[in-house]
Design a protein around this motif. Structure first.
Motif, PDB file in Angstrom:
ATOM      1  N   ARG A 175     -13.516 -22.056 -26.558  1.00  0.00           N
ATOM      2  CA  ARG A 175     -13.975 -23.343 -26.017  1.00  0.00           C
ATOM      3  C   ARG A 175     -14.411 -23.318 -24.562  1.00  0.00           C
ATOM      4  O   ARG A 175     -15.064 -24.246 -24.110  1.00  0.00           O
ATOM      5  N   GLU A 176     -13.998 -22.335 -23.796  1.00  0.00           N
ATOM      6  CA  GLU A 176     -14.277 -22.372 -22.360  1.00  0.00           C
ATOM      7  C   GLU A 176     -14.675 -21.009 -21.833  1.00  0.00           C
ATOM      8  O   GLU A 176     -14.383 -19.994 -22.422  1.00  0.00           O
ATOM      9  N   ARG A 178     -16.748 -17.218 -23.048  1.00  0.00           N
ATOM     10  CA  ARG A 178     -16.073 -17.466 -24.325  1.00  0.00           C
ATOM     11  C   ARG A 178     -16.641 -16.514 -25.378  1.00  0.00           C
ATOM     12  O   ARG A 178     -17.773 -16.047 -25.266  1.00  0.00           O
ATOM     13  N   GLY A 208      -7.501 -23.027 -29.069  1.00  0.00           N
ATOM     14  CA  GLY A 208      -8.692 -22.284 -29.482  1.00  0.00           C
ATOM     15  C   GLY A 208      -8.713 -20.861 -28.971  1.00  0.00           C
ATOM     16  O   GLY A 208      -9.766 -20.297 -28.691  1.00  0.00           O
TER      17      GLY A 208
END
Length: 170
Positions: free
Chosen positions: A60-61, A93, A147
């Motif tokens: 996610r990041e 990511r 995640g």
């Protein structure tokens, strides 16, 4: 009409911010995602000598790291480097990566995480580790919540051996 909120001025003097302990390294929260409307967070991590983070991959990041003190090694898929103070690295990511103290003194990085929110993982991880749990499923559940995927890439054992590191615990 799409109105972008104006961010408030946030001041964090040197040495301040909430700190949580994670064995070998920690996290000091400098700017949280709640202060940036979720846009970013900034966390400072000290790395004790011999410490390597568990290899992991974000879904996610992206992380942008700046070395402030010491020598910090970074491995992301097939790319490996060691940076000293003033060095920058982007860890996108979708790539398995790890960081370690590649020197003989405590190192420190500043991590900018975009988008914000992942900083809460460090608080949750510190609490889980403080509970001294050996339940692997607890770490798996925590990773899934954020995640995150942990792994044991083929390069890990070589990095641990070359730098005399303590293997990661989860």
């Amino acid at each position: 009409m799409n109105i972008t909120p104006i961010l408030p001025v946030t001041v964090v003097p040197p040495g301040e911010g909430e700190h949580v302990h994670i064995p070998g390294f920690g996290a000091t929260f400098k700017i949280s995602s709640s202060e940036t409307y979720g846009g970013a967070s900034i966390v400072e991590h000290p790395f004790e000598v011999g410490t390597i983070s568990a290899p992991h991959m974000h879904s996610r990041e992206d992380e942008y790291s700046i070395v402030v003190e010491g020598e910090i090694g970074f491995r992301s898929d097939e790319s490996e480097t060691v940076l000293g103070p003033g060095g920058y690295i982007v860890k996108p990511r979708g790539q398995m990566h790890a960081m370690w103290n590649a020197g003989h003194v405590t190192g420190r990085i500043i991590e900018i995480i975009i988008p914000g929110g992942f900083e809460r993982y460090f608080r949750d991880l510190a609490e889980l580790m403080a509970a001294s749990t050996t339940d692997r499923s607890a770490f798996t559940e925590l990773a899934a919540k954020y995640g995150l995927t942990y792994g044991h890439p083929e390069w890990l054992d070589d990095v641990v051996r070359r730098y005399g590191l303590t293997p990661p615990t989860h």
